[in-house]
Scaffold this active site. Structure first.
Site, short mmCIF file in Angstrom:
data_model
loop_
_atom_site.label_atom_id
_atom_site.label_comp_id
_atom_site.label_asym_id
_atom_site.label_seq_id
_atom_site.Cartn_x
_atom_site.Cartn_y
_atom_site.Cartn_z
CE LYS A 195 -4.01 -1.91 -0.01
NZ LYS A 195 -3.91 -3.36 -0.11
C1 LIG Z 1 -9.63 -2.00 -1.58
C2 LIG Z 1 -9.19 -2.54 -0.25
N1 LIG Z 1 -9.69 -2.48 0.71
C3 LIG Z 1 -9.58 -3.30 1.91
C4 LIG Z 1 -8.43 -3.85 2.02
C5 LIG Z 1 -7.95 -4.62 3.19
O1 LIG Z 1 -6.75 -4.28 3.89
P1 LIG Z 1 -5.89 -5.02 4.88
O2 LIG Z 1 -5.16 -6.10 3.76
O3 LIG Z 1 -5.04 -4.07 5.41
O4 LIG Z 1 -6.92 -5.70 5.69
C6 LIG Z 1 -7.58 -4.10 0.96
C7 LIG Z 1 -6.21 -4.63 1.07
O5 LIG Z 1 -5.87 -5.43 0.24
C8 LIG Z 1 -7.81 -3.35 -0.18
O6 LIG Z 1 -7.35 -3.40 -1.27
#
Ligand SMILES: Cc1ncc(COP(=O)(O)O)c(C=O)c1O
Length: 396
Positions: A195
């Site tokens: 990210k």
């Molecule tokens: C659009 C989106 N929402 C939510 C998430 C969830 O984040 P995390 O992996 O930190 O739980 C991601 C991660 O891949 C994402 O790309």
């Protein structure tokens, strides 16, 4: 995986260039080791410091740190008051968490198709899906491009809905000059290593509503009103659990890393935009590939860069182009399998093919190319060279 280049000859790269990668420097390492030598590994002073720095960067009044982006979305949906029976509008082209967070609270995600050019939720299609049970809209800033927030805000206000941004891709972006993180009632971020910034795992929710922020701080701490450090400072053992909550806390080690990473965000977003511009220019001259549309009133954060394949003009499938690019040493990916096509959603909510035809058709054509700030000019040229080579080999 087939690692032979398409012509059986020399691949563009020997190693595999990933589609995304973190950038950790000595300042980051020092920030974390300082916390390791301190008294507070979690619920310490770095948490508030990171929250304040993050709120300042996105232009929000409040920021609440949690331990991943999924927890950030869950916490936001809890703060929005979603409960069993409620419906929440969600686009299908996203990571599963964008919809799962609604299910965590017993709600029903209602999938609304995307704009064919940007693949962002299409505000023109939202209204038709609103029912008396609709309580919120989740706007996913897919790939790092902010959604059409003016249009979504107007719909949300008209129907009394909470506007939640899944801004996990879009830290550093803006819409009509307003920063992502200050555009929705609640905005959720992720700090996974691919990210815009990373804390290993981590997340944040931003809002201008101090009451919601307080509710979220209790929710991330088991539903308990005080944390360990506050009780230490007060010399008290007493605590009360007032709501059902979770342990969604982000450690001080991670918050220190987040503070250090945040300092590099502007430079990193700039670099991502430079790479995207170079790709756009190069792909304009290569047949059968087209970047996603970008609105002219946004600053795109380019967490991801996708191309769409003109499949009728190619002799092979998307899967073949995908494996050929991998064989050339390019770590391509696909974002995303539409959420409503996953077996869980089909079984639980009766979703399936035909529900969101624009998203379903786009999914068949998408390929994600590498983009991350540490990519060198040569890396970028390798990607362009490999795309050009593969398309040249397979075009009709
Ligand atoms: C659009 C989106 N929402 C939510 C998430 C969830 O984040 P995390 O992996 O930190 O739980 C991601 C991660 O891949 C994402 O790309």
């Amino acid at each position: 995986m087939d690692r032979l280049a398409i012509d059986g000859g020399k691949p563009v790269r020997k190693d595999l260039l990933p589609y995304g990668h973190q950038w950790i420097d000595e300042a980051d390492i020092q920030a974390v080791t300082e916390v390791l030598r301190s008294d507070w590994l979690t619920t310490g002073p770095k948490v508030g410091e990171f929250e304040q720095a993050f709120a300042d960067v996105v232009g929000a009044k409040e920021a609440v740190a949690v331990n991943n982006g999924t927890a950030a979305l869950h916490t936001a949906i809890y703060a929005a008051g979603i409960k069993p029976g409620d419906e929440v509008i969600v686009p299908p082209i996203t990571f599963d968490s964008s919809a799962n967070c609604v299910v965590f609270q017993g709600g029903t995600p209602v999938f609304v198709d995307v704009d064919p050019d940007t693949l962002l939720i299409d505000p023109a299609r939202v209204e038709a899906k609103i029912t008396p049970r609709t309580k919120a809209i989740i706007a996913v800033d897919y790939a790092g491009q902010p959604c059409d927030y003016d249009a979504l805000r107007a719909i949300a206000n008209q129907h009394g809905l909470t506007l939640v941004a899944d801004a996990c891709h879009a830290l550093g972006g803006s819409y009509k000059g307003q920063r992502v993180g200050s555009l929705a009632d609640l905005s959720a971020f992720s700090f996974h290593p691919v990210k815009p910034i990373t804390t290993g795992e981590g997340g944040m929710i931003t809002t201008d509503d101090a009451k919601l922020a307080q509710r979220m701080r209790i929710f991330r701490n088991h539903g308990i009103t005080t944390d360990h450090r506050q009780r230490e400072q007060q010399g008290s053992w007493f605590y009360e659990m007032v709501n059902l909550g979770y342990n969604y806390r982000l450690t001080d080690l991670q918050c220190a890393l987040g503070i250090s990473q945040l300092r590099k965000l502007p430079e990193w977003v700039k670099r991502r935009q430079e790479i995207a511009k170079r790709y756009d220019e190069a792909f304009a001259a290569i047949p059968c590939v087209e970047p996603l549309g970008v609105r002219d009133d946004v600053s795109h954060a380019y967490h991801l860069y996708m191309i769409r394949l003109d499949l009728p003009q190619l002799e092979v499938t998307r899967a073949k182009v995908f494996s050929a690019l991998r064989a050339e040493g390019i770590g391509v990916n696909v974002h995303y399998i539409p959420v409503h096509l996953h077996p869980f959603y089909r079984k639980r909510f009766g979703t399936g093919p035909g529900l969101c035809p624009v998203a379903e058709a786009a999914y068949e054509e998408l390929i994600t190319l590498p983009i991350f700030p540490r990519m060198s000019h040569d890396d970028v040229d390798d990607v362009i060279g490999a795309v050009s080579k593969v398309i040249e080999a397979y075009k009709r």
